[in-house]
Design a protein around this motif. Sequence first.
Motif, mmCIF file in Angstrom:
data_model
loop_
_atom_site.group_PDB
_atom_site.id
_atom_site.type_symbol
_atom_site.label_atom_id
_atom_site.label_comp_id
_atom_site.label_asym_id
_atom_site.label_seq_id
_atom_site.Cartn_x
_atom_site.Cartn_y
_atom_site.Cartn_z
ATOM 1 N N ARG A 208 0.823 -1.206 0.000
ATOM 2 C CA ARG A 208 0.000 0.000 0.000
ATOM 3 C C ARG A 208 0.864 1.266 0.000
ATOM 4 O O ARG A 208 0.568 2.243 -0.699
ATOM 5 N N LEU A 212 1.102 4.142 -2.685
ATOM 6 C CA LEU A 212 0.866 5.526 -2.278
ATOM 7 C C LEU A 212 1.985 6.439 -2.783
ATOM 8 O O LEU A 212 1.738 7.544 -3.309
ATOM 9 N N ILE A 216 1.554 9.601 -5.459
ATOM 10 C CA ILE A 216 1.975 10.971 -5.136
ATOM 11 C C ILE A 216 3.028 11.445 -6.142
ATOM 12 O O ILE A 216 3.020 12.613 -6.594
ATOM 13 N N LEU A 232 -4.240 12.402 -6.479
ATOM 14 C CA LEU A 232 -4.164 12.667 -5.039
ATOM 15 C C LEU A 232 -5.348 12.050 -4.297
ATOM 16 O O LEU A 232 -5.211 11.582 -3.158
ATOM 17 N N LEU A 233 -6.529 12.025 -4.950
ATOM 18 C CA LEU A 233 -7.681 11.372 -4.340
ATOM 19 C C LEU A 233 -7.431 9.878 -4.192
ATOM 20 O O LEU A 233 -7.740 9.282 -3.140
ATOM 21 N N GLN A 234 -6.850 9.261 -5.236
ATOM 22 C CA GLN A 234 -6.491 7.845 -5.139
ATOM 23 C C GLN A 234 -5.449 7.623 -4.045
ATOM 24 O O GLN A 234 -5.500 6.633 -3.312
ATOM 25 N N ALA A 235 -4.491 8.554 -3.948
ATOM 26 C CA ALA A 235 -3.466 8.427 -2.911
ATOM 27 C C ALA A 235 -4.083 8.532 -1.522
ATOM 28 O O ALA A 235 -3.681 7.811 -0.584
ATOM 29 N N HIS A 236 -5.054 9.402 -1.384
ATOM 30 C CA HIS A 236 -5.726 9.531 -0.088
ATOM 31 C C HIS A 236 -6.456 8.235 0.277
ATOM 32 O O HIS A 236 -6.383 7.765 1.430
ATOM 33 N N GLU A 237 -7.166 7.638 -0.675
ATOM 34 C CA GLU A 237 -7.845 6.367 -0.416
ATOM 35 C C GLU A 237 -6.840 5.268 -0.098
ATOM 36 O O GLU A 237 -7.068 4.423 0.782
ATOM 37 N N GLU A 238 -5.723 5.273 -0.797
ATOM 38 C CA GLU A 238 -4.700 4.251 -0.544
ATOM 39 C C GLU A 238 -4.107 4.419 0.846
ATOM 40 O O GLU A 238 -3.804 3.440 1.543
ATOM 41 N N SER A 239 -3.926 5.665 1.294
ATOM 42 C CA SER A 239 -3.405 5.891 2.641
ATOM 43 C C SER A 239 -4.393 5.398 3.698
ATOM 44 O O SER A 239 -3.985 4.873 4.741
ATOM 45 N N ARG A 240 -5.694 5.571 3.444
ATOM 46 C CA ARG A 240 -6.700 5.076 4.380
ATOM 47 C C ARG A 240 -6.652 3.545 4.466
ATOM 48 O O ARG A 240 -6.745 2.975 5.557
#
Length: 381
Positions: A208, A212, A216, A232-240
């Motif tokens: 993950r 991420l 980014i 960045l939205l995908q990165a945010h979901e991946e961080s979650r």
Amino acid sequence: MRAVAVRGAWCAAGLALGAATAVAELLLTLLAGLSLLLVLAWPRGRRAVLRRLGAIASRIADTERRRLGRFLGVRISDTYDDGRALRYVVARWPLGLLGGLVLFCMATGLLYVGFGLFGWFFHGIEYPWAVVATGLAGLFLVFLTVQAVFGTALLEGQLAGRLLGPSHQDELERRITQLATSRAEMMDAVHDERRRIERDLHDGVQQRLVALGMLIGRARRSRDTERAGQLLLQAHEESRRALAELREVAWRIYPPVLDEAGLRAALETVAERTPLPVHLDYTVDEPPGRQVQTVAYFVVSEAVTNVVKHSGATRIAVTLRREPGARTLCLRVEDDGSGGADPTGGGLLGLAGRVAALDGRFAVHSPAGGPTEITAELPCA
């Protein structure tokens, strides 16, 4: 009251059989004395006679061991040699005949009581006070012999434990071996747990985080504002997702709720997180120590995880009990799956090692076709 009556009936049956075997033991004792007297001055002959007598005594001791286990609830190891079996047989026959005498006195007391009742209700009597006195004497004799039945059964267990059980040296050696084995099993369980954590981090969280970082990096290199926002939205979901997996790994290492709210709350959380319905029966009046709670939690948690992964079950029942004043926490995990669980497998072997480290007992009953039942007894004192 009913349990005491059933226990007394089993003890009486065991003493009756013990009285019958005591006759054989008395005959063997007389035969041994006579045979050894004839070869007293002949060392080779004495050894030959002792070997034959020991072999016979060993078979009798095996019968006595099974009788004690079935009727009196006394478990004796079968590691004794012929010499110890012979000493036990020679020492036991007086106690066996005593048990027969106790049962005879009990039968006599019951006969007095029955005779008094029969005469009182079905025949005219000339001396009613004599009949009442006889009946009361019979009841008193029955009361005494009931106590004697339990006392004789206790003596039977102590004698067998002293003469057939392992010696102090053997017990120390067995304990040292057990501790060394449990320590090795615990080390293997720790290494397996470390490998599992490393695998979870590598295959889950690490992947993950790599994804991420790539998202980014692509967002930074992108000159399209809309495309960069999507990345960045995908990165945010991946961080979650990475954070959720990291919490899951941390939970499997050690759940904080176990220290914050106790064992029951931790097990309720396990039940909530399990995709199958879990029925939790938690009857523990006095919370055990932290080590016991930790081992109990991991036994239940790992057992439930194994059920979900391998058994094909539709429901799970988890039971924990500790009676007031008891020194043992008993737990059971049962499912309605296909069975066939291997107690020597890595997961169950690791659980057995955890339980053995606390000097507890662990058992797996999983016939083909199910159900599977995992039990553990953890000493709390």
